[in-house]
Design an enzyme around this catalytic site. Structure first.
Site, PDB file in Angstrom:
ATOM      1  N   GLY A 174     -13.068  69.451  36.363  1.00  0.00           N
ATOM      2  CA  GLY A 174     -12.743  69.298  34.956  1.00  0.00           C
ATOM      3  C   GLY A 174     -13.151  70.511  34.151  1.00  0.00           C
ATOM      4  N   GLU A 214     -23.168  74.425  31.868  1.00  0.00           N
ATOM      5  CA  GLU A 214     -24.497  73.839  31.694  1.00  0.00           C
ATOM      6  C   GLU A 214     -25.044  74.070  30.289  1.00  0.00           C
ATOM      7  OE1 GLU A 214     -25.675  72.138  34.242  1.00  0.00           O
ATOM      8  OE2 GLU A 214     -25.071  73.102  36.119  1.00  0.00           O
ATOM      9  N   ALA A 236     -17.323  79.556  37.570  1.00  0.00           N
ATOM     10  CA  ALA A 236     -16.388  80.507  36.960  1.00  0.00           C
ATOM     11  C   ALA A 236     -16.770  81.932  37.329  1.00  0.00           C
ATOM     12  CB  ALA A 236     -16.384  80.331  35.444  1.00  0.00           C
ATOM     13  N   ILE A 243     -15.259  85.127  27.569  1.00  0.00           N
ATOM     14  CA  ILE A 243     -14.672  83.794  27.659  1.00  0.00           C
ATOM     15  C   ILE A 243     -13.273  83.925  28.265  1.00  0.00           C
ATOM     16  CG2 ILE A 243     -13.910  81.783  26.321  1.00  0.00           C
ATOM     17  CD1 ILE A 243     -17.005  82.211  26.532  1.00  0.00           C
ATOM     18  N   GLN A 300     -15.592  72.654  27.444  1.00  0.00           N
ATOM     19  CA  GLN A 300     -16.849  72.587  28.189  1.00  0.00           C
ATOM     20  C   GLN A 300     -18.034  72.469  27.236  1.00  0.00           C
ATOM     21  OE1 GLN A 300     -17.856  73.544  31.965  1.00  0.00           O
ATOM     22  NE2 GLN A 300     -16.460  71.866  31.597  1.00  0.00           N
ATOM     23  N   LYS A 306      -9.800  77.691  25.226  1.00  0.00           N
ATOM     24  CA  LYS A 306      -9.512  76.258  25.127  1.00  0.00           C
ATOM     25  C   LYS A 306     -10.374  75.462  26.103  1.00  0.00           C
ATOM     26  CE  LYS A 306      -5.435  74.708  23.985  1.00  0.00           C
ATOM     27  NZ  LYS A 306      -4.040  74.230  23.907  1.00  0.00           N
TER      28      LYS A 306
END
Lengths: 260, 705, 334
Positions: free
Chosen positions: B459, B672, B502, B596, B605, B600
């Site tokens: 997700g 996180e 990521a 980033i 997140q 979106k």
């Protein structure tokens, strides 16, 4: 940064891909400015999505899947109940164990695995489906009680290769992360639109005695009405934005803020 | 951002279409033929020994195929890497709710019913360690390393202003919406496990080791994961038990945990008692920071949530003591839970900072700005980048902080007391080894790419950011990039845990793009003034296919820097002064987390982490009855995950940052950090609203009346 | 879930007949609580008689001509339909509010009026078959008494059981002096006041109410209400929606100028049944409708509360909730 100017122009390849995706709608989309922009978005997502999704064909994604029955071994059915009902527009008859919930029936017998089991006790909303226009929990519905009813699951919302506006709005507003609660959220949201049109009240409705007219819902009204659908990823603000957009018929802004 | 780059744009999730149509296949959505259904049954005592299992009636129940207990289970390797024990290897009971057997039957209904028919007897559970409040005094130093510099106690004794308080956070459960579930299917020696896994290769090796088979004989398929939040990082007994059940039933087996079983099957965030000490000068210069965490772990294994981590990096302070004490208990093994340590630890630290600011009559933002460290105060390493000051300043501006009344309890509107609070957070930024294969095809000029790696998307947006990264790296439209992840047959990759996903995946894909472009250039033998794209090269060289594999590694000097994401959180709460019910009306998270990749999915997140923080602050608590050691709050009706109405307007701002020391792409990870600092900001806002300092989470209505 | 025989009833009388013929049978209406408990093995019927589909779901005015004489809710009406019915919203807004405060939209679309009254407690010791619970297994003890009893009763409990009734709807119904209509195999109709219908746990907590096996709730009768202008349902809970009450209060005021000519206060989350706050009502009748009087009455009501280790807060919270519900009833109406 706004959403609108982020749409990459279509390449010829993308157009071809899109043509593969939605042959019937292509002309209409290309002819209409509004729709075009709208669908370009869907397309750039949809195209890659289909590819990303382990090669599921586009038709398979958008077409209504046939609810094909997985026959159960006769030994596996106790207290069998014969059942005929309409699921996503198709009539189906099968014999189920009296204990079998609608949720397990659509998932394990009819291969419609969109509806999800999050708690199996009516405490999360992931299994929400629409029966005769009403949103209900399929985990607390015995399949046997669905005789003669019209059941719509997430698989039945898209129509003729076109997503339901709520499905589109969820994509645009990123109304999900892991996606597990999403089928229930969307079914719930679709039914919510009808409830608002009828003028139904909620616990946060300020004057409950004022009855009759269709409700223009505030954000808090949407939040309360969607509180039966838990999203552990925490996509709530995006879910509210998606529903507000469809409910109000006006685009809801998206902000992606950068500073420093 | 370079012109025409798709990376950095808010592209809609490429897996969105599948998710909104119900077509994304999660672990138990696969149409496996001849499927049987397993149902676990569990111990009802917290310690002792099974003396008898009476399954005679259950065996005869309709549809039952087999019943597996420690009496007939195959020997498994209990040190194979699965967490939490409970592998049916013996009669010993170590916690209430330990798996003690599985029923396999033709249908789910039959398996569940038969499991109810089994009667189990136990002996000797009188000594169960189940009462943390009592056992906390017996805690001993934990393995988690201590940080000690200077002398906290002397500084506390002589400082102008001090804070010396205890903060408590309860047991929490991850509760991903998809309960842990597996379909296990054997074909000869080959085992396929459709199983939600945040670390695909980790699930593969731990399953293989536990089952004493070769990893290459185990395939994990997990393209979609219904949330995990740490509980699907390290895998648990149910993964191997599904395989055992399929072997013994000689059929594919579907084994899903019920929501009730989630409480004692797949870890938890433990109950922490945090003792904070702060000493400062009258001007608000920190002199000392003490942060001692006392917690519990499993009876035979140790995990300690690193609650002191934020205290190590957030502020410049000459004297510090950060340490841990732990006591083994008859409770399931704790594990990583979203923002492990930092989320709960920052609640304590940032509440204490707020208390300090109040005592100093100092603005809480000014206090933080006054203690900004030039380098990592614990390791002395330079920051890879640190924009916490910008987070605070930009956040204050956007939030309207100057309008806050510093006097608590003064902002009243009708039935509501309104308050504003701030708290900071951090989370380490790390890259892990990760491989990726890129396959290019050229079909009459149409170049397409397939990117393959055993990454996971629970997700987080992995599919989408990798498609963006590859599209830019190869010079292809994003729709011509196909992402294949979530399958252990693909090249090995890091996990979607600890905010390394990521960073590791995107760097490996980016490196793979560079490599394949270079290889194609060499193959062409031509000179280029402008570096061509892989897509152009495929076309100009008329290649029908080409592929390469990249085994990406972190930057060689990454360890020379202290790399963290940082944030500042701003909360506005409305507390009903009659009922004590709290509503988070507004929340702003300002995050400095490097580049980033997709605003979106990144925003999602962050706000998702914020919702978790709201749950931590206001609603979530798992309660054990020490008489039995079982969870009393064992359903979603008793364990309150925030619902839609609990969440007000959430805003996210990202600070522009491109951290080239952390990793090549300058990406720091956001999964996180979004929860870190949130509970602190809310608790501080509640103090500002009401004048009540609640040091024990969650802040339920009874604590505010 | 234990295997069971499923029967689709054709009429209410045939359902009652079927029910009476088997002591281990149960009626299936909304099923939202029954199925939940069957999955937990708490309820173990061997036969279910499905009445879901029977056309017995109307909301009817009992008024004849101009005389107001109340409303009849058929037992199989869905909670959502009842809450949104124009008669209920206009004449019994407190009931609409209470229903809408409970559960979720999906559950309210399934749950029936009759079933709502028959909800069993949400006590976690009742729900977990590994725990002692006199309500589930008479004689096994009460796990909650010395356990985690934050959600439990402060009024009317016994040392056998300290569970609370979970319904919101029933709290408003109690305040409205609703009556429960029940029918048995012989065709006898009974009309039970809430006092006659609900029970305190006493020595037989396994019985939630005074229905006999074979009785079927056919309707709920609401007397004419004079509280529509000034009523309110307040619910305090651990999260803002989709949670059971810590404490809830249904309050209605009938005013003569500033004076309270009639008042109703009922509480949820405090007892084995919806708790009529008779002490508070008595104190308020004839008094002026002021916040100070509301608070004094609330305090008097809660003075009799006997809390447990983890729910002492319910005394103060109960006082506050009563005062809040009355104040809101006075100021805003529903």
């Amino acid at each position: 940064m706004s959403e609108e100017n982020q749409n990459p122009d279509l390449t010829d390849d993308e157009k071809r891909l899109f043509a593969d995706l939605m042959p019937e709608d292509l002309k209409e989309i290309m002819d209409s400015g509004f729709n075009r922009r709208h669908f370009l978005k869907l397309m750039s997502i949809g195209g890659a999505s289909v590819l990303a999704a382990n090669l599921l064909g586009a038709e398979q994604v958008l077409a209504r899947p046939l609810a094909t029955e997985q026959a159960a071994a006769t030994a596996a059915i106790e207290n069998g109940v014969k059942l005929s009902f309409n699921i996503n527009g198709a009539s189906r008859s099968l014999t189920v164990d009296s204990r079998m919930t609608l949720l397990d029936t659509v998932r394990e017998r009819l291969q419609l695995t969109g509806s999800k089991k999050g708690c199996d006790h009516g405490q999360c909303g992931a299994c929400t489906v629409i029966i005769d226009g009403q949103r209900v929990l399929s985990c607390l519905t015995l399949a046997a009680t669905c005789e003669g009813k019209k059941v719509t699951t997430i698989e039945g919302l898209a129509n003729n290769n076109q997503l339901h506006p709520m499905q589109e709005a969820f994509i645009k507003h990123d109304g999900f992360q892991c996606g597990y609660c999403t089928p229930g959220q969307i079914c719930s949201a679709v039914a919510l639109l009808g409830e608002a049109k009828k003028g139904d009240a909620s616990y946060v409705t300020s004057n409950i005695k004022q009855t009759g007219s269709a409700q223009q819902l505030s954000e808090d009204e949407i939040r309360e009405r969607m509180s039966g659908n838990i999203c552990r990823c925490g996509a709530y603000p995006n879910i509210v934005a998606a529903i507000m957009e469809v409910h109000s018929g006006k685009p809801v802004d998206q902000h992606f803020n950068f500073a420093g | 951002m370079e012109a025409n780059q798709i990376t950095g744009t808010p592209l809609n999730r490429i897996d969105g279409l599948l998710k909104v149509t119900g077509k994304a296949a999660y672990a138990t959505d696969y149409p496996v033929k001849n499927l049987a259904y397993g149902y676990l049954f569990k111990s009802t005592v917290a310690s002792g020994t099974i003396t008898q299992i009476d399954d005679a009636v259950a065996k005869k129940a309709p549809g039952v195929i087999t019943i597996i207990t420690h009496l007939n289970a195959p020997k498994l390797n209990v040190k194979g890497g699965l967490r939490g024990g409970a592998l049916l290897q013996g009669p010993e009971i170590k916690f209430n709710g330990q798996h003690i057997g599985i029923v396999v039957a033709e249908t789910f209904e039959q398996a569940r019913y038969a499991a109810r028919l089994i009667k189990v007897q136990y002996s000797g559970d009188a000594q169960a360690k189940t009462d943390f409040e009592k056992l906390a005094t017996q805690a001993v130093p934990a393995k988690e390393p201590e940080v000690r510099r200077g002398d906290v106690d002397s500084a506390m004794a002589s400082a102008a202003v001090t804070v010396d308080e205890v903060y408590e956070t309860p047991i929490e459960h991850h509760h991903p919406m998809e309960p842990h579930a597996t379909i296990a299917s054997w074909e000869g020696d080959k085992l396929t496990l459709y199983n939600s896994s945040q670390i695909v290769n980790g699930a593969q090796t731990s399953a293989a080791k536990t089952l004493n088979i070769a990893p290459e004989n185990v395939r994990i398929i997990t393209p979609y994961i219904g949330g995990g939040f740490g509980s699907k990082g390290g895998q648990w007994a149910n993964l191997a038990l599904a395989a055992v059940a399929a072997k013994m039933a000689n059929r594919p087996v579907h084994l899903a945990l019920s929501r009730q079983q989630m409480f004692n099957s797949v870890g938890l965030r433990q109950h922490n008692i945090q003792h904070l000490k702060l000493a400062a000068t009258k001007e608000g210069k920190l002199l000392a920071l003490g942060h001692q965490t006392t917690t519990h772990t499993a009876i035979d294994d140790e995990y300690t949530e690193p609650c002191g981590d934020c205290s190590k990096v957030l502020y410049a302070v000459p004297n510090a003591l950060i340490n841990y004490k732990v006591v083994p208990m008859n409770i399931i093994m704790p594990t990583y839970t979203r923002g492990p340590g930092k989320s709960t630890g920052s609640f304590a630290l940032e509440s204490a900072m707020d208390e300090l600011a109040f005592k100093l009559q100092m603005d809480p933002i000014a206090l933080r700005l006054a203690n900004e460290p030039a380098q990592d105060p614990t390791t002395g390493k330079p920051w890879s980048s640190r924009k916490l000051v910008e987070c605070l300043k930009e956040g204050a501006k956007a939030f309207g902080w100057h309008k806050r009344n510093p006097q608590p309890g003064k902002n009243i509107q009708g039935d509501y007391l309104i308050g504003h609070g701030v708290a900071c957070g951090s989370y380490p930024a790390r890259q892990r080894d990760s491989s990726a294969v890129i396959k290019l095809t050229n079909d009459n000029g149409k170049v397409q790419a397939t990117v393959e790696l055993a990454a996971a998307d629970l997700g987080t947006g992995t599919y989408t950011i990798l498609a963006q990264t590859a599209a830019d790296g190869l010079g292809l439209p994003v729709a011509q990039v196909q992402i294949k992840i979530g399958d252990s047959d693909l090249p090995p990759a890091a996990g979607s845990v600890g905010s390394v996903g990521a960073t590791s995946y995107a760097n490996s894909v980016n490196d793979a793009c560079s490599k394949i472009t270079t290889e194609l250039m060499m193959k062409s033998g031509k000179q280029f003034f402008v570096r061509p794209t892989a897509a152009q090269l495929m076309a100009s060289e008329r290649l029908s296919s080409f592929e390469t594999r990249m085994d990406a590694k972190p930057l060689a000097d990454a360890d020379n820097y202290s790399a963290h994401s940082f944030n500042a959180n701003f909360a506005e709460v409305w507390v009903n002064r009659h009922t004590g019910m709290v509503k988070v009306k507004r929340f702003l998270a300002v995050t400095a987390a490097g580049k980033i990749l997709n605003p979106k999915t990144a925003r999602s997140q962050i706000i998702g982490g914020n919702v978790w923080g709201i749950g931590m602050a206001l609603t979530e608590e798992s309660v054990i009855d020490p008489r039995w050691g079982n969870f009393i709050t064992r359903s979603f009706a008793d364990y309150h995950v925030p619902v839609n109405l609990d969440v007000g307007n959430l805003e996210a701002i990202f600070i522009n940052e491109d951290d080239k020391h952390a990793n090549k792409l300058g990406v720091k990870g956001i999964g996180e950090v979004g929860i870190v600092g949130v509970a602190g900001a809310i608790a501080n806002a509640i103090f500002n609203a009401t004048g009540k300092r609640v040091r024990e989470l969650p802040i339920t209505p009874d604590k505010l009346i | 879930m234990r295997p069971f025989k499923y029967t689709r009833a054709t009429t209410l009388p045939s359902a009652i007949k079927e029910l009476s013929g088997n002591a281990q049978s149960r009626i299936l209406a909304g099923g939202t609580n029954l199925l939940d408990l069957m999955k937990e093995d708490v309820e173990r019927p061997e036969a279910l008689i499905d009445i879901t589909h029977l056309p017995h779901s109307a909301v009817k005015s009992l008024s004849q001509g101009a005389a107001k004489s109340g409303v009849l809710l058929d037992a199989l009406g869905k909670n959502s339909e009842t809450a949104n019915h124009l008669l209920i919203r206009s004449q019994y807004p407190m009931l609409s509010q209470a229903i809408l405060a409970g559960a979720s939209a999906q559950i309210r679309n399934m749950a029936t009026n009759g079933g709502n009254l028959l909800q069993r407690t949400r006590c976690p010791y009742f729900y977990d078959v590994a725990m002692p619970c006199n309500k589930r297994t008479p004689g096994s003890g009460c796990g909650a008494l010395e356990g985690f009893n934050r959600m439990h009763a402060v009024f009317g409990w016994s040392d056998k059981c300290i569970a609370v009734h979970p319904s919101d709807m029933a709290v408003a119904l109690a305040a409205l002096d609703a009556k429960v209509l029940a029918q048995n195999e012989a065709g006898q109709q009974r009309r039970l006041t809430f006092d006659e219908f609900f029970r305190l746990p006493g020595d037989a907590p396994e019985k939630d109410n005074n229905l006999q096996h074979g009785d079927l709730i056919t309707g709920i009768e609401l007397p004419a209400s004079n509280f529509a202008d000034h009523s309110y349902y307040a619910k305090v809970r651990d999260r803002s929606s989709y949670a059971f009450a810590l404490v809830s209060v249904a309050a209605g005021l009938q005013l003569n100028g500033k004076q309270i000519s009639d008042v109703r206060v009922a509480m949820g989350g405090v007892a084995h049944k919806p708790w009529r706050a008779l002490t508070a009502e008595k104190m308020l009748k004839g008094k002026e409708a002021t916040e100070a009087n509301f608070k004094a009455a609330a305090k008097a009501e809660m003075a009799a509360a006997k809390p447990h280790e983890y729910n002492k807060f319910k005394i103060e919270l109960g006082e506050r909730a009563i005062a809040l519900a009355l104040t809101n009833a006075l100021n805003y109406g529903s």
